[in-house]
Design a protein around this motif. Sequence first.
Motif, short mmCIF file in Angstrom:
data_model
loop_
_atom_site.label_atom_id
_atom_site.label_comp_id
_atom_site.label_asym_id
_atom_site.label_seq_id
_atom_site.Cartn_x
_atom_site.Cartn_y
_atom_site.Cartn_z
N ARG A 120 1.19 -1.17 -0.62
CA ARG A 120 0.13 0.12 0.09
C ARG A 120 0.58 0.81 -0.02
NH1 ARG A 120 -3.79 -2.12 5.25
NH2 ARG A 120 -4.83 -3.82 3.38
N TRP A 121 1.99 0.99 0.60
CA TRP A 121 2.83 2.34 0.18
C TRP A 121 4.17 2.23 -0.41
CZ3 TRP A 121 2.29 6.11 3.92
CH2 TRP A 121 1.92 5.59 5.76
N ILE A 122 4.82 3.20 -1.42
CA ILE A 122 5.30 4.29 -2.38
C ILE A 122 6.91 3.82 -1.72
CG2 ILE A 122 6.59 4.82 -3.83
CD1 ILE A 122 3.92 5.46 -5.24
N GLN A 123 7.98 3.33 -1.34
CA GLN A 123 8.96 3.83 -0.59
C GLN A 123 10.19 3.50 -0.85
OE1 GLN A 123 8.68 3.11 2.99
NE2 GLN A 123 9.94 4.33 3.34
N ILE A 124 10.98 5.10 -1.19
CA ILE A 124 11.39 5.62 -1.91
C ILE A 124 12.75 6.27 -1.06
CG2 ILE A 124 12.68 6.94 -4.11
CD1 ILE A 124 9.83 7.12 -5.53
N GLY A 125 13.94 5.12 -0.78
CA GLY A 125 14.96 5.55 0.13
C GLY A 125 14.28 5.80 1.87
N GLY A 126 13.97 6.91 2.22
CA GLY A 126 13.86 7.64 3.20
C GLY A 126 12.20 7.73 3.40
N LEU A 127 11.23 8.22 2.19
CA LEU A 127 10.20 8.74 1.87
C LEU A 127 9.68 7.95 1.68
CD1 LEU A 127 11.26 12.14 0.03
CD2 LEU A 127 11.40 11.31 2.22
N SER A 128 7.84 7.92 2.09
CA SER A 128 7.08 7.22 2.25
C SER A 128 5.86 7.50 1.57
CB SER A 128 6.93 5.56 2.61
OG SER A 128 6.48 7.33 3.53
N PHE A 129 4.55 6.64 0.77
CA PHE A 129 3.19 7.67 0.01
C PHE A 129 1.94 6.53 0.06
CE2 PHE A 129 1.06 9.65 -3.42
CZ PHE A 129 0.61 10.91 -2.52
N GLN A 130 1.49 7.36 -0.01
CA GLN A 130 0.09 6.22 0.66
C GLN A 130 -0.72 6.67 -0.62
OE1 GLN A 130 -1.53 4.86 4.18
NE2 GLN A 130 -2.54 3.54 3.43
N PRO A 131 -0.69 6.19 -2.17
CA PRO A 131 -1.31 6.19 -2.31
C PRO A 131 -2.96 6.47 -2.83
CG PRO A 131 0.01 5.45 -3.47
CD PRO A 131 0.39 4.87 -1.89
N ALA A 132 -3.86 6.05 -1.75
CA ALA A 132 -4.81 5.77 -1.21
C ALA A 132 -5.78 6.89 -0.95
CB ALA A 132 -4.94 4.37 -0.04
N GLU A 133 -4.41 7.55 -0.26
CA GLU A 133 -4.90 8.96 0.12
C GLU A 133 -4.91 10.16 -1.01
OE1 GLU A 133 -6.00 8.61 3.40
OE2 GLU A 133 -5.20 7.32 4.06
N LEU A 134 -4.56 10.07 -1.99
CA LEU A 134 -4.59 10.69 -2.56
C LEU A 134 -5.71 10.66 -3.28
CD1 LEU A 134 -3.33 12.46 -5.26
CD2 LEU A 134 -2.29 11.09 -6.13
N ILE A 135 -6.06 9.10 -3.79
CA ILE A 135 -7.24 8.70 -4.20
C ILE A 135 -8.60 9.01 -3.44
CG2 ILE A 135 -8.28 6.65 -4.53
CD1 ILE A 135 -5.89 5.48 -5.12
N LYS A 136 -8.19 9.18 -2.21
CA LYS A 136 -9.81 9.73 -1.20
C LYS A 136 -10.65 11.17 -2.02
CE LYS A 136 -8.19 6.82 2.33
NZ LYS A 136 -7.92 6.47 4.14
N PHE A 137 -8.98 11.88 -1.55
CA PHE A 137 -8.68 13.26 -1.80
C PHE A 137 -9.22 13.72 -3.65
CE2 PHE A 137 -6.74 17.58 -3.31
CZ PHE A 137 -7.54 18.43 -2.24
N THR A 138 -8.63 12.59 -4.75
CA THR A 138 -9.50 12.72 -5.96
C THR A 138 -11.15 12.30 -5.76
OG1 THR A 138 -7.22 12.07 -6.59
CG2 THR A 138 -8.96 11.80 -7.88
N ILE A 139 -11.57 11.40 -5.49
CA ILE A 139 -12.54 11.06 -4.98
C ILE A 139 -13.64 12.54 -4.82
CG2 ILE A 139 -14.66 9.76 -3.76
CD1 ILE A 139 -12.46 7.43 -4.31
N VAL A 140 -13.07 12.83 -3.83
CA VAL A 140 -13.65 13.83 -2.89
C VAL A 140 -14.38 15.28 -4.37
CG1 VAL A 140 -13.80 16.42 -1.72
CG2 VAL A 140 -13.25 13.74 -0.86
N ILE A 141 -13.15 15.28 -5.34
CA ILE A 141 -12.68 16.56 -6.02
C ILE A 141 -13.60 16.19 -7.20
CG2 ILE A 141 -11.66 17.87 -7.17
CD1 ILE A 141 -9.91 18.07 -5.06
N VAL A 142 -13.50 15.46 -7.94
CA VAL A 142 -13.56 14.24 -9.48
C VAL A 142 -15.00 13.93 -8.84
CG1 VAL A 142 -13.83 13.15 -10.89
CG2 VAL A 142 -11.68 13.57 -9.79
N GLY A 143 -15.41 13.61 -7.44
CA GLY A 143 -17.01 13.24 -7.53
C GLY A 143 -18.19 13.79 -7.93
N SER A 144 -17.48 15.07 -6.66
CA SER A 144 -18.38 16.12 -6.67
C SER A 144 -18.85 17.09 -7.73
CB SER A 144 -17.46 17.41 -5.41
OG SER A 144 -17.30 16.96 -3.85
N LEU A 145 -17.10 17.39 -8.34
CA LEU A 145 -17.98 18.34 -9.63
C LEU A 145 -18.83 17.05 -11.06
CD1 LEU A 145 -13.99 19.19 -10.38
CD2 LEU A 145 -15.58 20.87 -10.39
#
Length: 411
Positions: free
Chosen positions: A108-133
């Motif tokens: 569930r995570w993109i791990q590059i070096g000491g940094l990590s990112f969880q795409p699911a959180e970006l998808i939630k944010f995208t659904i809020v905006i795209v779904g509302s529009l």
Amino acid sequence: MRARQVRSTAQDVRRHKPDYLLVVVSGILLSIGVLLMVAISPALTAQSGVPGSYFVTRQLMACLIGVVLFLIFSRVSTKTLRLISKPLIVASAVAAMLVVIISGVAFRWIQIGGLSFQPAELIKFTIVIVGSLFVADRVREGNYNDDKKTLVPIGIGMAVVAFVVVILERDLGSMVVMVAIMLSIMLVANIPLKKLFILGAIIVALGGVMIASTPYRRDRFSTFLNPSQDCAFEGYHACQALIAVGSGGLVGLGLGNSVQAYGYLPEASNDSIFAIYAEKFGFAGSLLLIVLYGVLFSRIIKIMQHTSDMTMRLVSAGVLGWLAVQTAINIGAMLGLLPLKGITLPFISYGGTSIMFVMASLGLVFGASAVTSARKVTSFGEGSMQSDERENNSYVGRRYSRPHHASIVRR
């Protein structure tokens, strides 16, 4: 009648002071998260072998970036949301695919070096905006009750998201939150309840299939039904969470007296953070935390009810569904009321991705709170042009030389 009601409401719209209580409560919740990281940092660093300030520093950085995103998105207009919607879809798809390419299936995570990112959180944010529009456009065109033009495209879009999140990333908990976001938007858009019930029944049935078809999900559900049956193995996490909550008693053990954080409770800094909080602050502190979340949600509801811009009303509904359901799942799992889902507690759990996108979404709601009507907006009629008016005037983000200072409602 409906169109006349909306036009009347539009005449009441004035730019005024935004809802600063939203900022205050969010700040308190973020501060609680940092305080907990300071308190359990010795335990976390002892287990992981990282420098003593590692977790606290990262939590502070995530909060700082979150505040910046909050300020940026509080100035964003509906027109700007439309411009960034497609890049957000592309970014979400790329991030989700990178997880599979870099880490493999079931990660569930993109791990590059000491940094990590969880795409699911970006998808939630995208659904809020795209779904509302999308839903706002269908309402404005008078097609919100047309299955082919509204429900079918939404169903196809959510099916694609489910394939990525549930099948590839094995993250059923996040998918539940994403469905809650979309259902909240549709409910506020006055999509017939009968259709929503049918859609909900289909989702529940598919969820049951997902649980039944996957061994570890079956084990989690079985553990939820009887957590004390196997505390040494499958039920270990649930049992330790209940021990942590129960150990807090009425007023808690105190900030420096946690036991469960020292390797007993899995995921003490993120998924299980409420159990740690309850251990430290007890029933009284836990009740206070729940009240803070309740105040936050009530402010979002108030803003949603009094905004005359259709898109921002739906955005507020999506954010409410996101935060309320995710909070309920996390706390419910720690109390043994819901199965364990690996869902973070908004604002408080360790994890920069969650904090950043939650703050960005709240920024949108805060911006909408500065341009609301004095009266409650009960509905939007077919063919309503409120979203177009918002896009052309771009209320959010505009500084007027002589702003009108009026409250959202007499509080």
